[in-house]
Design an enzyme around this catalytic site. Structure first.
Site, PDB file in Angstrom:
ATOM      1  N   SER A   1      -3.800   1.793   8.666  1.00  0.00           N
ATOM      2  CA  SER A   1      -3.135   0.332   8.709  1.00  0.00           C
ATOM      3  C   SER A   1      -3.897  -0.556   9.754  1.00  0.00           C
ATOM      4  CB  SER A   1      -1.579   0.414   9.038  1.00  0.00           C
ATOM      5  OG  SER A   1      -1.211   1.051  10.128  1.00  0.00           O
TER       6      SER A   1
ATOM      7  N   HIS B   1     -13.009   1.285   9.416  1.00  0.00           N
ATOM      8  CA  HIS B   1     -12.433   0.470   8.640  1.00  0.00           C
ATOM      9  C   HIS B   1     -12.853   0.142   7.255  1.00  0.00           C
ATOM     10  CE1 HIS B   1      -9.427  -3.024   9.853  1.00  0.00           C
ATOM     11  NE2 HIS B   1      -9.346  -2.722   8.573  1.00  0.00           N
ATOM     12  N   ILE B   2     -13.094   0.836   6.462  1.00  0.00           N
ATOM     13  CA  ILE B   2     -13.533   0.799   5.027  1.00  0.00           C
ATOM     14  C   ILE B   2     -12.314   1.094   4.092  1.00  0.00           C
ATOM     15  CG2 ILE B   2     -15.894   1.445   5.535  1.00  0.00           C
ATOM     16  CD1 ILE B   2     -15.234   4.201   4.547  1.00  0.00           C
ATOM     17  N   GLY B   3     -11.112   1.068   4.449  1.00  0.00           N
ATOM     18  CA  GLY B   3     -10.047   1.484   3.382  1.00  0.00           C
ATOM     19  C   GLY B   3     -10.090   0.613   2.397  1.00  0.00           C
TER      20      GLY B   3
ATOM     21  N   ASP C   1      -8.983   5.270  10.083  1.00  0.00           N
ATOM     22  CA  ASP C   1      -9.898   4.383   9.582  1.00  0.00           C
ATOM     23  C   ASP C   1      -9.939   2.886  10.486  1.00  0.00           C
ATOM     24  OD1 ASP C   1     -11.551   3.427   7.450  1.00  0.00           O
ATOM     25  OD2 ASP C   1     -10.036   1.918   6.758  1.00  0.00           O
TER      26      ASP C   1
ATOM     27  N   ASP D   1      11.102   2.784   6.318  1.00  0.00           N
ATOM     28  CA  ASP D   1      10.635   1.258   6.481  1.00  0.00           C
ATOM     29  C   ASP D   1      11.652   0.559   7.012  1.00  0.00           C
ATOM     30  OD1 ASP D   1       8.468  -0.530   4.492  1.00  0.00           O
ATOM     31  OD2 ASP D   1       9.943  -1.370   5.737  1.00  0.00           O
TER      32      ASP D   1
ATOM     33  N   GLU E   1     -12.802  -2.480  17.561  1.00  0.00           N
ATOM     34  CA  GLU E   1     -13.621  -2.058  16.590  1.00  0.00           C
ATOM     35  C   GLU E   1     -15.110  -2.821  16.924  1.00  0.00           C
ATOM     36  OE1 GLU E   1     -12.005  -2.418  12.850  1.00  0.00           O
ATOM     37  OE2 GLU E   1     -10.365  -1.084  13.077  1.00  0.00           O
TER      38      GLU E   1
ATOM     39  N   ILE F   1       0.716  -1.293   0.172  1.00  0.00           N
ATOM     40  CA  ILE F   1      -0.113  -0.011   0.137  1.00  0.00           C
ATOM     41  C   ILE F   1       1.018   1.266  -0.074  1.00  0.00           C
ATOM     42  CG2 ILE F   1      -1.735   1.304   1.503  1.00  0.00           C
ATOM     43  CD1 ILE F   1      -2.751  -1.547   2.179  1.00  0.00           C
TER      44      ILE F   1
HETATM   45  N1  LIG Z   1      -7.993   0.008   6.280  1.00  0.00           N
HETATM   46  C1  LIG Z   1      -7.946  -1.251   5.569  1.00  0.00           C
HETATM   47  O1  LIG Z   1      -9.167  -1.250   5.172  1.00  0.00           O
HETATM   48  C2  LIG Z   1      -6.864  -1.961   5.146  1.00  0.00           C
HETATM   49  C3  LIG Z   1      -6.893  -2.467   4.154  1.00  0.00           C
HETATM   50  C4  LIG Z   1      -6.014  -3.501   3.766  1.00  0.00           C
HETATM   51  C5  LIG Z   1      -4.651  -3.342   4.446  1.00  0.00           C
HETATM   52  N2  LIG Z   1      -4.978  -2.572   5.622  1.00  0.00           N
HETATM   53  C6  LIG Z   1      -3.535  -2.749   6.373  1.00  0.00           C
HETATM   54  O2  LIG Z   1      -2.630  -1.897   5.732  1.00  0.00           O
HETATM   55  C7  LIG Z   1      -1.371  -2.073   6.259  1.00  0.00           C
HETATM   56  C8  LIG Z   1      -0.423  -2.195   5.267  1.00  0.00           C
HETATM   57  O3  LIG Z   1      -0.663  -3.357   4.277  1.00  0.00           O
HETATM   58  P1  LIG Z   1       0.242  -3.742   3.143  1.00  0.00           P
HETATM   59  O4  LIG Z   1      -0.508  -4.787   2.155  1.00  0.00           O
HETATM   60  O5  LIG Z   1       0.897  -2.646   2.493  1.00  0.00           O
HETATM   61  O6  LIG Z   1       1.523  -4.645   3.905  1.00  0.00           O
HETATM   62  P2  LIG Z   1       2.700  -5.112   3.462  1.00  0.00           P
HETATM   63  O7  LIG Z   1       3.148  -6.062   4.433  1.00  0.00           O
HETATM   64  O8  LIG Z   1       2.838  -4.968   2.259  1.00  0.00           O
HETATM   65  O9  LIG Z   1       3.805  -3.716   3.852  1.00  0.00           O
HETATM   66  C9  LIG Z   1       4.188  -3.304   5.286  1.00  0.00           C
HETATM   67  C10 LIG Z   1       5.214  -2.521   5.328  1.00  0.00           C
HETATM   68  O10 LIG Z   1       5.554  -2.060   6.674  1.00  0.00           O
HETATM   69  C11 LIG Z   1       6.839  -2.251   7.005  1.00  0.00           C
HETATM   70  N3  LIG Z   1       6.981  -2.001   8.481  1.00  0.00           N
HETATM   71  C12 LIG Z   1       6.551  -2.880   9.462  1.00  0.00           C
HETATM   72  N4  LIG Z   1       6.672  -2.125  10.590  1.00  0.00           N
HETATM   73  C13 LIG Z   1       7.162  -1.185  10.337  1.00  0.00           C
HETATM   74  C14 LIG Z   1       7.892  -0.026  11.368  1.00  0.00           C
HETATM   75  N5  LIG Z   1       7.497  -0.109  12.499  1.00  0.00           N
HETATM   76  N6  LIG Z   1       8.324   0.982  10.950  1.00  0.00           N
HETATM   77  C15 LIG Z   1       8.512   1.106   9.521  1.00  0.00           C
HETATM   78  N7  LIG Z   1       8.086   0.352   8.616  1.00  0.00           N
HETATM   79  C16 LIG Z   1       7.696  -0.922   9.162  1.00  0.00           C
HETATM   80  C17 LIG Z   1       7.044  -3.566   6.350  1.00  0.00           C
HETATM   81  O11 LIG Z   1       8.591  -3.819   6.521  1.00  0.00           O
HETATM   82  C18 LIG Z   1       6.490  -3.570   5.138  1.00  0.00           C
HETATM   83  O12 LIG Z   1       7.415  -3.116   4.175  1.00  0.00           O
HETATM   84  C19 LIG Z   1      -1.335  -3.521   7.069  1.00  0.00           C
HETATM   85  O13 LIG Z   1      -1.418  -3.361   8.357  1.00  0.00           O
HETATM   86  C20 LIG Z   1      -2.741  -3.971   6.634  1.00  0.00           C
HETATM   87  O14 LIG Z   1      -3.347  -4.814   7.556  1.00  0.00           O
HETATM   88  C21 LIG Z   1      -5.767  -1.862   5.922  1.00  0.00           C
END
Ligand SMILES: NC(=O)c1ccc[n+]([C@@H]2O[C@H](COP(=O)([O-])OP(=O)(O)OC[C@H]3O[C@@H](n4cnc5c(N)ncnc54)[C@H](O)[C@@H]3O)[C@@H](O)[C@H]2O)c1
Length: 398
Positions: free
Chosen positions: A229, A282-284, A254, A171, A259, A152
């Site tokens: 996230s 939580h609708i992202g 979000d 990251d 929740e 993301i």
């Molecule tokens: N709001 C929503 O509806 C929704 C929908 C999809 C995903 N998400 C959430 O979004 C987040 C990201 O999803 P993604 O698919 O990009 O995940 P991903 O695993 O592809 O990316 C996460 C990144 O965060 C990095 N990271 C972890 N801890 C860290 C820290 N403390 N500091 C810096 N970097 C750190 C990791 O190295 C990784 O590159 C996840 O938590 C996921 O659950 C939310």
């Protein structure tokens, strides 16, 4: 003909794709409890669920014909993944299908917060004409700090640059910078230089509360903050204080530490009622496009597994995707990961005069998965001999 039980109102793409590959889909609107599921799974090869159906060890133990489970969502906590692997049941989910939806919501909120849109909107709804440019900015030329540059975060980086934002990211893992984005040497540096800070870190337990008063204080005066996230990574009381004091000019959240369970339930948060704070339930990732993509993605993975034994992107089995040698039968052998199994498989084949045309072995923890293509000679005796190996968990002939 194999049957697929599809629960929880999956997108129609799921049954269309499975039916197109010779599987008979049987649909059921809601989730099922354990007993209902045990009964309904008799004679079923594929189960499709969302987040509400619990696939427990007991369910798996009583469904000997089950070959694969599709979680038509992102999370797989509702499935006992180890128990599924131990019975040779492959589990697939849709880890990327809603990435773009989250990115678009983040972009919408970055612009809305930077223009104080929700404040203007609620003021006008209250009957007050507040025409002024004070506190409203373009996003062009402003710095976006992305914390967590995964699926993301990195896609957001590309879209934000297209709007003229300058992107800096942080990251914990080494990540390729896309476009003109720059890597920040540490989190503090990102926070001190960004007009907008957005969190896209994953849900590892070490991230609990990692963004609190100290990090909020390091952000620029008047900056805005987003978290789409995980709720537990942020101190929500500290954020409420940072907005109320005027240190931050706004926020969009979000995801929350706790929740509500279902639609219509009450919601409590220290952020409720604060000006220029956008709260969404939580609708992202919740768009019709994402739902359709989830239906297509997971059903395709299930179809490929049944047709070719491919476990690519399975969440619980070793990943093997081997191009099929034309005109061959395929033996997909899941086994306990102990020394000598591949040698035994090949010895059994040699003893029965079966020549190997292609073969690939991958292991993952306690399990190994060997896919072997053979031109002919796959007799019931060969299959029986491979199934009788003490290390065999499951053998599929596809
Ligand atoms: N709001 C929503 O509806 C929704 C929908 C999809 C995903 N998400 C959430 O979004 C987040 C990201 O999803 P993604 O698919 O990009 O995940 P991903 O695993 O592809 O990316 C996460 C990144 O965060 C990095 N990271 C972890 N801890 C860290 C820290 N403390 N500091 C810096 N970097 C750190 C990791 O190295 C990784 O590159 C996840 O938590 C996921 O659950 C939310």
């Amino acid at each position: 003909m194999a049957r697929a039980l599809l629960l929880e109102n999956l997108h129609p793409q799921a049954s269309t794709i499975l039916a197109g590959s010779g599987v008979t889909p049987v649909e059921h609107g809601g989730a099922m409890d354990e007993d209902e599921l045990v009964e309904a799974l008799q004679g079923v090869a594929v189960l499709g669920i969302r987040s509400k159906t619990q696939v427990t060890e007991r369910v798996l133990a009583q469904a000997p014909g089950l070959q694969a489970v599709g979680a038509f969502c992102i999370g797989t906590n509702q499935i006992d993944l180890d128990a599924a692997a131990a019975r040779g049941v492959a589990v697939f989910n849709a880890p990327f299908s809603n990435t773009r939806s989250v990115v678009e919501l983040a972009i919408a909120e970055i612009i809305a917060l930077t223009r104080r849109l929700t404040v203007k909107d609620s003021t006008l709804h209250a009957g007050v004409w507040d025409k002024s440019a004070e506190g409203s900015h373009e996003v062009r030329g402003r710095t976006l700090g992305i914390v967590g540059y995964g699926n993301i975060g990195s896609q957001l980086s590309v879209v934000a640059e297209a709007l003229g934002m300058s992107v800096v990211y942080y990251d914990t893992a080494e990540k390729l910078a896309l476009g003109n984005a720059r890597r920040a040497p540490d989190l503090e540096s990102l926070l001190r230089h960004s007009d907008v800070v957005t969190l896209h870190v994953d849900g590892r337990s070490g991230n609990a509360g990692f963004f609190g008063r100290e990090q909020l204080a390091q952000m620029r005066e008047g900056a805005v903050f987003l978290n789409l996230s995980r709720g537990f990574v942020l101190d929500h009381d500290a954020l409420a204080d940072a907005v109320t004091s005027g240190h931050l000019s706004g926020a969009a959240i979000d995801v929350f530490p706790e929740e509500p369970k279902k639609r219509g339930d009450a919601f409590a948060s220290p952020l409720r009622g604060l000006a220029n704070v956008i709260l969404t339930p939580h609708i992202g990732g919740s768009t019709e496009e994402a739902q359709e993509d989830i239906g297509r993605f997971v059903a395709t993975k299930l179809r490929d597994y049944l047709r070719t034994g491919s476990t690519s992107l399975s969440v619980n089995l070793p990943a093997v995707a081997l191009d099929r040698v034309p005109g061959t039968a395929r033996l997909a052998h899941l086994h306990r990961n102990v020394p000598g199994v591949l040698a035994t498989v090949n010895r059994v084949l040699a003893e029965h005069g079966v020549n190997v045309d292609g073969q690939l072995l991958t292991t993952r923890g306690a399990f190994g998965y060997a896919v072997t293509d053979v031109a002919d000679g796959v007799t019931p005796e060969v299959v029986e001999a491979l199934r009788a190996m003490p290390e065999t968990v499951r053998l599929l002939v596809v």
